[in-house]
Design an enzyme around this catalytic site. Structure first.
Site, PDB file in Angstrom:
ATOM      1  CB  SER A 156      -0.444  -3.008  -3.471  1.00 21.11           C
ATOM      2  OG  SER A 156       0.064  -2.120  -3.806  1.00 21.11           O
ATOM      3  CE1 TYR A 185      -1.070  -5.296   1.252  1.00 23.28           C
ATOM      4  CE2 TYR A 185       1.001  -6.091   1.766  1.00 23.28           C
ATOM      5  CZ  TYR A 185      -0.050  -6.000   1.005  1.00 23.28           C
ATOM      6  OH  TYR A 185       0.031  -6.766  -0.292  1.00 23.28           O
ATOM      7  CG  ASN A 227       5.795 -11.486   0.829  1.00 23.48           C
ATOM      8  OD1 ASN A 227       6.341 -11.035   1.888  1.00 23.48           O
ATOM      9  ND2 ASN A 227       5.329 -10.837  -0.167  1.00 23.48           N
ATOM     10  CG  HIS A 228       4.343  -8.247   3.457  1.00 21.32           C
ATOM     11  ND1 HIS A 228       5.847  -8.023   3.843  1.00 21.32           N
ATOM     12  CD2 HIS A 228       4.542  -7.935   1.962  1.00 21.32           C
ATOM     13  CE1 HIS A 228       6.464  -7.769   2.762  1.00 21.32           C
ATOM     14  NE2 HIS A 228       5.869  -7.731   1.667  1.00 21.32           N
ATOM     15  CB  SER A 259       7.947  -9.788  -5.284  1.00 21.67           C
ATOM     16  OG  SER A 259       8.260  -9.792  -4.055  1.00 21.67           O
ATOM     17  CB  SER A 279     -10.995   6.448 -11.940  1.00 26.71           C
ATOM     18  OG  SER A 279      -9.393   6.665 -11.450  1.00 26.71           O
ATOM     19  N   GLY A 297      -8.069  -5.603  -5.748  1.00 26.52           N
ATOM     20  CA  GLY A 297      -8.083  -4.125  -5.595  1.00 26.52           C
ATOM     21  C   GLY A 297      -7.932  -3.979  -4.186  1.00 26.52           C
ATOM     22  N   GLY A 298      -7.168  -2.830  -3.633  1.00 28.50           N
ATOM     23  CA  GLY A 298      -7.072  -2.360  -2.437  1.00 28.50           C
ATOM     24  C   GLY A 298      -5.570  -1.726  -2.309  1.00 28.50           C
ATOM     25  CE  LYS A 345      -3.252  -7.791   0.547  1.00 34.48           C
ATOM     26  NZ  LYS A 345      -4.395  -7.648  -0.313  1.00 34.48           N
TER      27      LYS A 345
END
Ligand code: NAI
Ligand code: 15L
Length: 273
Positions: free
Chosen positions: A77, A142, A114-115, A171, A36, A74-75, A146
């Protein structure tokens, strides 16, 4: 010729907001999906605004109809609970890929991080930087999510022939200054981000690719070769902001590993990193 229609999920977020103005083109319609709260279309802006969740198959089927390419941002981060991470990032990405496949969308660009390789050591990078296909060494739930979306992208390419480009973003923020000294290593400038997504959209028949999303920073430790092979050319360097960064250098594991402060952050707990 018909307009190109590009769906951007998570378009109200940091990267989505930065790309909305930069990916505008004559002959292109941006279809912008978020939960939204998206800014209304400006006069003359060729956008279609959709509210919906990437976890909702019906919403994603509607969002993918008539689309040429998807940029899936989306999701979550950053770190949050395992359940949320699994649902929104992993199940959500599977839902996006499945909707894209069913709608005949030929190309999906996935925002990885990168994570995914946060527990690789900085000193593994070597002269040319850490390769973009370094196997996963996630630093958080997280990062695990990914790694999973990278695998989902590979699956949808191998099974269904979708072109899938996975971007391991360093980043991406308006400036590296907010990031402290690590930003001098990891920054992807917004303009370079747009150049990178344009290359991902334009390159012919990429198949499945893993690339880094980073600017050509003096202190860069990620390889640019894989992104450059798709036509990306970075024109920015975080070093130009070095004088403005006054935060102290990281110490301990955060200084030794690719994931920086994520490697010591509590697992499964929302945090401001
Ligand atoms: P952000 O947190 O600012 O934006 C994410 C957006 O996704 C938000 O607008 C949020 O409302 C939306 N979203 C959350 N759940 C959703 C759902 N179920 N359905 C639809 N939309 C949903 O994140 P940011 O920084 O813009 O990152 C975008 C993507 O790039 C994320 O996937 C993130 O993991 C990835 N990334 C970003 C980096 C950065 O430096 N900004 C670095 C590495 C990866
Ligand atoms: C990420 O994956 C996050 O989405 C972003 O908010 C930053 O924390 C970035 O990594 C980073 O490592 O700086």
């Amino acid at each position: 010729m018909a307009d190109q229609r590009v769906l951007i999920t998570g378009s109200a977020g940091i990267v989505g907001g930065l790309m909305r103005s930069r990916l505008r083109r004559e002959g292109r319609i941006l279809r912008l999906l978020d939960l939204s709260g998206q800014p209304a279309a400006e006069a003359g802006e060729a956008v279609e605004l959709i509210s919906g969740s990437v976890t909702d198959p019906a919403a994603m089927a509607e969002a993918c109809a008539g689309v040429d390419a998807v940029i899936h941002l989306g999701g979550h981060s950053r770190e949050t609970s395992w359940e949320e991470t699994l649902d929104v990032n992993v199940h959500g990405t599977k839902t996006v890929l499945e909707a894209a496949r069913a709608a005949g969308v030929s190309r999906v660009i996935l925002a990885s991080s990168n994570h995914t390789v946060g527990f690789r050591r900085n000193d593994e990078a070597g002269e040319t930087g850490l390769p973009a296909d370094s196997t996963a060494r996630p630093d958080t739930f997280y990062g695990v999510s990914k790694a999973a979306i990278e695998a989902l992208g590979s699956l949808y390419h191998s099974r269904f022939g979708l072109d899938v480009i996975v971007v391991r973003i360093g980043s991406c923020f308006p400036s590296p200054v907010v990031l402290g000294p690590r930003g001098l290593v990891t920054w992807l400038s917004p303009d370079d981000g747009a150049r990178l997504f344009e290359a991902c959209l334009a390159t012919p028949s990429p198949g499945y690719r893993l690339i880094w999303g980073v600017s050509d920073n003096t202190r860069r430790i990620y390889s640019l070769a894989e992104a450059e092979a798709l036509g990306y050319k970075s024109l920015d360097n975080a070093e130009t902001f070095a004088d403005q960064i006054t935060a102290p250098a990281l110490t301990g594991p955060a200084a030794e590993y690719v994931g920086g402060p994520f490697v010591t952050a509590p697992l499964g707990e929302p945090n401001p990193l």
